[in-house]
Motif scaffolding. Structure first.
Motif, short mmCIF file in Angstrom:
data_model
loop_
_atom_site.label_atom_id
_atom_site.label_comp_id
_atom_site.label_asym_id
_atom_site.label_seq_id
_atom_site.Cartn_x
_atom_site.Cartn_y
_atom_site.Cartn_z
N ASP A 166 -0.23 -0.27 3.35
CA ASP A 166 1.14 -0.85 3.05
C ASP A 166 2.03 0.24 4.41
O ASP A 166 2.94 -0.37 3.63
CB ASP A 166 1.35 -1.35 1.51
N GLY A 169 3.91 -0.06 6.88
CA GLY A 169 5.45 -1.10 7.06
C GLY A 169 6.65 -0.46 7.25
O GLY A 169 7.62 -0.55 7.37
N HIS A 188 1.14 -8.66 3.83
CA HIS A 188 3.38 -8.59 3.63
C HIS A 188 3.07 -6.96 4.30
O HIS A 188 4.47 -7.40 4.66
CB HIS A 188 3.23 -7.88 2.21
N PHE A 189 3.50 -5.98 4.16
CA PHE A 189 3.69 -5.11 5.26
C PHE A 189 4.54 -5.36 6.71
O PHE A 189 4.93 -4.93 7.58
CB PHE A 189 3.30 -3.54 5.76
#
Length: 340
Positions: A166, A169, A188-189
């Motif tokens: 992550d 990101g 999600h990043f």
């Protein structure tokens, strides 16, 4: 727009360099890479290579590969301090790799060492100015936490065993991202990467990419990802101009439930369970369509409303007689063969 790749001209284990030809090749818009497969070929030519590195831009690079039965000695890099584009790949082993810290002009680094010793190699300060990075690790678990300091990175190809994924990101200027053989870690990043235009997910394993929200990605490839079976959020990619789906044997359906106004190219191949490709009218800009080795029934598919912009259309099953009939049908309907 699709990412444009420069033609790469390789000069392998040279005993002399034709500097005039190198400059001509670079002026022609190519990349020129001088590469060495064994220390026996370094000779005194590395000093001449470094002089060229100092004078030329990042389209001139140096590669060390092979070195079979040997470990690449990173101290060799001290002979090319002005290198801007460096490939250390297709190497089984390397030592003294911390000498990367002496390279103050690096723009692009491609690192593929099977037995990479240092899992914290990204902590090296000189790497923080990179614009382009390819790095894969097959044995050590590569620590990505240091990406928080990589404020200039625009292109990243990452693969193998990693932790702190992550941290990607934090790469605010990232335009191109390829994830290779990275399994099940959440994505999600990607939602933090506001400048991301090109996303490739290759190999590894995951069932979906549902974590990715609405975005500005215009080029998406999903290839040979084990267990992938759900592309129901495809219309979150509202800026797509190109979509490639390959070797996804568990994917059964692609449905365009919202309009993708900009999608021009759609290529689907070797998705043997894919039986439904529907609501094609939601793709008004689609001009190129390729469907190879799927479970889609051609006679049913061709009955649906297709985009009026569609001009290049290929459909094949790998059954020669059937494919010839389909080819004839498409020709009669006025479709041309897909052109590169």
């Amino acid at each position: 727009m699709r990412k444009k790749w420069k033609r790469r001209i390789l000069i392998n284990d040279p005993v002399a360099l034709d500097q005039v030809q190198i400059k001509q090749d670079l002026l022609g818009g190519n990349q020129v890479i001088v590469q060495f497969s064994h220390p026996d070929f370094y000779g005194s030519i590395l000093e001449e290579v470094d002089e060229l590195c100092a004078r030329l831009d990042e389209n001139f690079g140096v590669r060390f590969y092979g070195h079979y039965s040997l470990s690449f000695d990173g101290r060799t890099l001290m002979r090319i301090p002005h290198v801007k584009t460096l490939y250390l790949n297709s190497l089984a082993q390397a030592h003294n790799i911390e000498t990367l810290a002496t390279l103050e002009h690096l723009y692009s680094l491609h690192l593929g060492i099977y037995e990479l010793e240092n899992s914290d190699i990204l902590a090296i300060d000189s790497l923080r100015s990179l614009r382009d990075l390819t790095i894969t690790s097959d044995k050590k678990v590569l620590n990505l936490q240091y990406f928080k300091e990589f404020s200039h990175l625009e292109q990243l190809h990452i693969g193998g065993k990693v932790k702190n994924l992550d941290a990607i990101g934090h790469l605010e200027d990232l335009n191109y991202l390829a994830l290779h053989s990275i399994s099940k870690m959440p994505l999600h990043f990607v939602n933090q990467l506001k400048k991301l235009k090109h996303l490739r997910i290759l190999l590894g394993g995951r069932e979906h990419i549902q974590e990715i929200e609405e975005n500005e990605i215009d080029d998406l490839e999903i290839c040979r990802v084990r267990g992938f079976n759900d592309l129901s959020n495809i219309t979150n990619f509202k800026a797509l101009t190109r979509l490639v789906i390959e070797d996804q044997i568990q994917l059964q359906e692609i449905r365009f439930d919202r309009e993708l106004k900009l999608l021009e190219e759609l290529s689907i191949s070797n998705c043997k369970s894919l039986a439904h490709l529907s609501e094609m009218q939601q793709l008004p800009a689609l001009c190129k369509l390729r469907i190879f080795k799927t479970a889609i029934d051609f006679d049913s598919f061709i009955q649906q409303k297709l985009p009026s912009a569609l001009s290049e259309f290929e459909f094949a099953t790998s059954k020669s007689k059937v494919d010839q009939e389909i080819k004839d049908s498409l020709s009669k309907l006025g479709f041309q063969k897909w052109s590169v």
